[in-house]
Design an enzyme around this catalytic site. Structure first.
Site, PDB file in Angstrom:
ATOM      1  N   SER A 177      43.065  35.487  24.791  1.00 33.87           N
ATOM      2  CA  SER A 177      44.494  35.721  24.632  1.00 33.87           C
ATOM      3  C   SER A 177      45.176  34.368  24.504  1.00 33.87           C
ATOM      4  CB  SER A 177      45.041  36.459  25.859  1.00 33.87           C
ATOM      5  OG  SER A 177      46.459  36.449  25.887  1.00 33.87           O
ATOM      6  N   TYR A 190      46.217  38.044  34.866  1.00 32.76           N
ATOM      7  CA  TYR A 190      45.742  38.111  33.484  1.00 32.76           C
ATOM      8  C   TYR A 190      45.361  36.721  32.986  1.00 32.76           C
ATOM      9  CZ  TYR A 190      45.653  39.595  28.574  1.00 32.76           C
ATOM     10  OH  TYR A 190      45.274  39.877  27.286  1.00 32.76           O
TER      11      TYR A 190
END
Length: 324
Positions: A177, A190
């Site tokens: 990401s 995350y």
């Protein structure tokens, strides 16, 4: 517009102007000095700006340069798979958090390969979960659960199939990401997991070079709408859990008003981002089929790409001032 937003805009504009001045004056002077040192004719400011701009266009604005493609495995079978009508497509339900299920999946793969000695061409580690919450509102269980899927799941599956991939001199494609390259408020569970995926991928790439295995990382930007990974319902459910399970001292210190402000921010993200997953899928395809795949792919909107470059290449004091 809120005062803080106005200040941020002013800082960003000022930074852009400063960067333009530095590029317009500092780089030409540096280049002229280099030319004199090498005994070459001094270039002009205009030529320097043209060169810098041309380099920028080549790096960012031009289509991806073809680097050749590997041959399809099976020819007609690949076309049939594209039409989702091939009996060679096998679907296996797999919990990447389970050692036993991963082991069973690998045995299933071995049993369904035409020639197990030729190995497996690729694995794409795409399983992932997301959540949010400030550090003091986030439980250790949440940190563990997110990393169990995003990080340990990626490592667990990769290790299990790596012997087969080494035989084929194939590919490992890990979906990380933009938050594997930069942090953000409310996203620490995350970010921690995706930073780990980035580090694991780098280490694996170094080790697999001698085996002829290519390891790539795809770093998607904001695809919340396209993936449905964050909805208003999940925000509401998570918000209630965060507040109700937080220590009383934390709730008292932060206050309900502060908490609700950030939950409203998370709700606003639910309708944001790219609606089409095509850029991500194209990058995964390139990583699988190109003879010379990139180490990292960045399918994201331009403003996120610029932010990632600023936060990973400029001093922290500068990026903190611009974005926080």
């Amino acid at each position: 517009m809120a005062p803080q937003s106005m200040f941020r805009v002013a800082v960003l504009v000022s930074f852009s102007v400063l960067l333009t001045v530095v590029l317009g004056l500092g780089l030409p002077a540096l280049l002229n000095t280099l030319m004199r040192t090498l005994g070459l004719p001094e270039t002009s400011v205009t030529e320097c700006i043209v060169v810098i701009y041309a380099a920028f266009v080549l790096y960012v604005a031009t289509p991806r340069i073809p680097r050749g493609s590997v041959e399809d495995k099976g020819g007609e079978g690949a076309k049939e798979l594209e039409e989702f009508g091939s009996d060679r497509m096998k679907v296996v339900q797999l919990d990447v958090c389970s050692d036993e299920q991963v082991k069973e999946a690998v045995e299933y793969i071995r049993g369904n390969l035409a020639d197990s000695q030729r190995g497996l061409w690729a694995v794409v580690n795409n399983a992932g979960v997301s959540t949010f919450g400030e550090v003091e509102f986030t439980s250790m269980d949440t940190y563990r659960q997110v990393s169990e899927v995003n990080l340990w799941g990626t490592i667990r599956v990769t290790k299990a199939v790596l012997p087969l991939i080494r035989r084929a001199k194939g590919r490992v494609v890990n979906i990380a990401s933009m938050y594997g390259r930069m942090g953000n408020r409310l996203r620490s569970p995350y970010c921690v997991s995706k930073y780990g995926v980035e580090a694991f991928s780098d280490c694996l790439r170094y080790e697999m070079k001698t085996w002829g295995v290519k390891v790539s990382v795809v770093e998607p930007g904001n695809y919340i709408v396209a993936t449905g990974i964050l909805t208003r319902d999940t925000v509401a459910t998570t918000a209630n859990k965060l507040w109700n399970e937080a220590p009383a001292e934390v709730r008292e210190d932060y206050g309900k008003s502060h908490f609700e402000q950030y939950m409203a921010l998370m709700r606003s993200y639910c309708g944001s981002g790219e609606k089409d997953m095509t850029p991500v899928l194209d990058d995964i395809t390139d990583a699988l089929r190109s003879k010379r795949p990139y180490t990292r792919y960045n399918p994201m909107e331009p403003h996120w790409w610029i932010r990632m470059q600023v936060m990973t290449h400029l001093p922290g004091a500068v990026s903190d001032l611009l974005y926080f």
